[in-house]
Write an enzyme that holds these catalytic residues in place. Structure first.
Site, PDB file in Angstrom:
ATOM      1  CB  SER A 274      -0.901   0.013   1.242  1.00 41.89           C
ATOM      2  OG  SER A 274      -1.692  -1.162   1.316  1.00 41.89           O
ATOM      3  CB  SER A 312      -2.346  -1.451  -3.563  1.00 43.66           C
ATOM      4  OG  SER A 312      -1.467  -0.435  -3.146  1.00 43.66           O
ATOM      5  CG  ASP A 314      -2.854   2.710  -3.720  1.00 46.93           C
ATOM      6  OD1 ASP A 314      -2.121   2.047  -2.962  1.00 46.93           O
ATOM      7  OD2 ASP A 314      -3.010   2.452  -4.922  1.00 46.93           O
TER       8      ASP A 314
END
Length: 396
Positions: A274, A312, A314
């Protein structure tokens, strides 16, 4: 004995299994991306760091100890905490207009529903590993109570902003080694000026684009014509695959051979990381405008080859140090704001500084071996320079 009263910038805190906590020597200076000749757009501030925005402080606690086979609860440990203080340690003026944005939501940033609702960031932004969010959040509440005023309505409740990325490839993440005193040390040791980068603080055990990741920072100063404002970015990067890595527009990840840390996983699942990004500016912006700033972070990450994969997280937050009295009560508030047509230079600065902060994190990092002998190679400086030279992108 842990000594939270010592506030030494640029120091690494090393924990020993049998000797308690001791302070290490000054960390050796590491080159930054520009030192290697990596070209970037825009003009950085004097420190090329988020701390170029006046009043913003950054502190780290770095925990590194143990080697060999994983023993949950004992180590090896490769983790830590990073604190970003928008207005220093003042308890009387801790509110900042803010906005946040999740490009992909497989992650956590606490307190953001209240940021969205109120338009304010109240206190520091903390970054740690995925399984330490709770203890860091509780520590920030305790810090606010200890530093609050005597007013009857002060600190009755608190919703701290604490973000995370996963460091379980290198760190005993289920051993819960981050303690309240580590979060407090990160806050108490926060400082202005140069910011330590690479495998420090919350970024200690992180992996980025198949190489060692961690903490990185950068800034941009707008021209006088555009207001002369400052934009600073700090990242904790732990995302991406080597094959996608691009630096200065060049497919560096395909040019530099390296073993992928997660090669044992199916290809559909081997992007585990991430990225958390904090954007600071002294431009007078309102919350909806800061949310627009936060969205532009995605474009900066995209320049490095990110696809914001399913696995991920983000997540980005942006705040402004302008309008310092916006949270006053009992009277009308006079605010300043830039008109929307004037935001383009700030958008560009955010994109540029985000890209450079990520590369700075990778350049500053060093090789690391963690649990069960898991090894992550740092981005090799000589090979990076050679690839950029091959494509005529190396700045002399």
């Amino acid at each position: 004995m842990f000594r939270t009263s010592v506030a030494l910038p640029m120091l690494m805190l090393i924990a020993s299994l049998d000797a308690g906590f001791v302070y290490g020597a000054d960390a050796p200076a590491r080159p930054r991306a520009r030192d290697l000749g990596v070209p970037f757009d825009g003009t950085p501030g004097p420190n090329n760091a988020i701390t170029d925005v006046e009043g913003v402080l950054v502190g780290h606690t770095t925990l590194i100890f143990g080697n060999g086979k994983l023993v949950v609860g004992k180590g090896p440990v490769r983790t830590g905490v990073t604190a970003v203080l928008p207005r220093g340690t003042s308890s009387m003026d801790r509110f900042s207009f803010a906005g946040w944005y999740a490009q992909n939501g497989n992650g956590e940033m606490t307190g953001t529903t209240w940021v969205e609702e109120s338009g304010f960031l109240e206190g520091p932004v903390m970054i740690t590993n995925t399984h330490s969010v709770g203890v860091v959040r509780d520590a920030v509440i305790a810090w606010r109570v200890a530093h609050g005023s005597a007013g009857p309505d002060d600190d009755w409740w608190s919703l701290p902003v604490v973000a995370e990325t996963w460091d379980g490839w290198l760190n005993d993440i289920n051993g819960f080694h981050v303690k309240p005193e580590h979060a407090l040390h990160a806050i108490d040791s926060a400082h202005s000026g140069p910011v330590e980068e690479g495998a420090v603080g919350g970024g200690t055990g992180m992996v980025c684009n198949g190489f060692k990741g961690g903490i990185g920072t950068s800034s941009r100063k707008l021209t006088d014509k555009d207001g002369g404002y400052m934009v600073g970015v700090l990242v904790q990067c732990n995302y991406g695959r080597r094959q996608n890595l691009r630096i200065a527009g060049i497919p560096v990840g395909r040019e530099i051979e390296s073993e992928d840390p997660y090669a044992w996983l199916p290809s559909a699942a081997n992007e585990l990381g991430s990225i958390i990004v904090v954007v600071a500016t002294n431009a007078p912006l309102l919350p909806h405008q800061l949310k627009r700033i936060a969205r532009r972070v995605s474009l900066g990450i995209g320049r490095t080859g990110s696809i914001a994969s399913n696995g991920s997280g983000d997540i980005f937050i942006a705040f402004s140090t302008a309008n310092p009295s916006a949270s006053d009560v009992g009277h009308l508030i006079d605010l300043k704001m830039l008109p929307n047509p004037s935001l383009d230079p700030l958008f560009a600065a955010t994109v540029e500084a985000t890209e450079e902060a990520i590369v700075n994190a990778m350049v500053a990092a060093t090789d690391m071996t963690g649990i069960n002998g898991h090894h992550v190679r740092a981005l090799p400086h000589d090979q990076l320079r050679a690839v950029l030279a091959k494509y005529n992108r190396l700045k002399q």
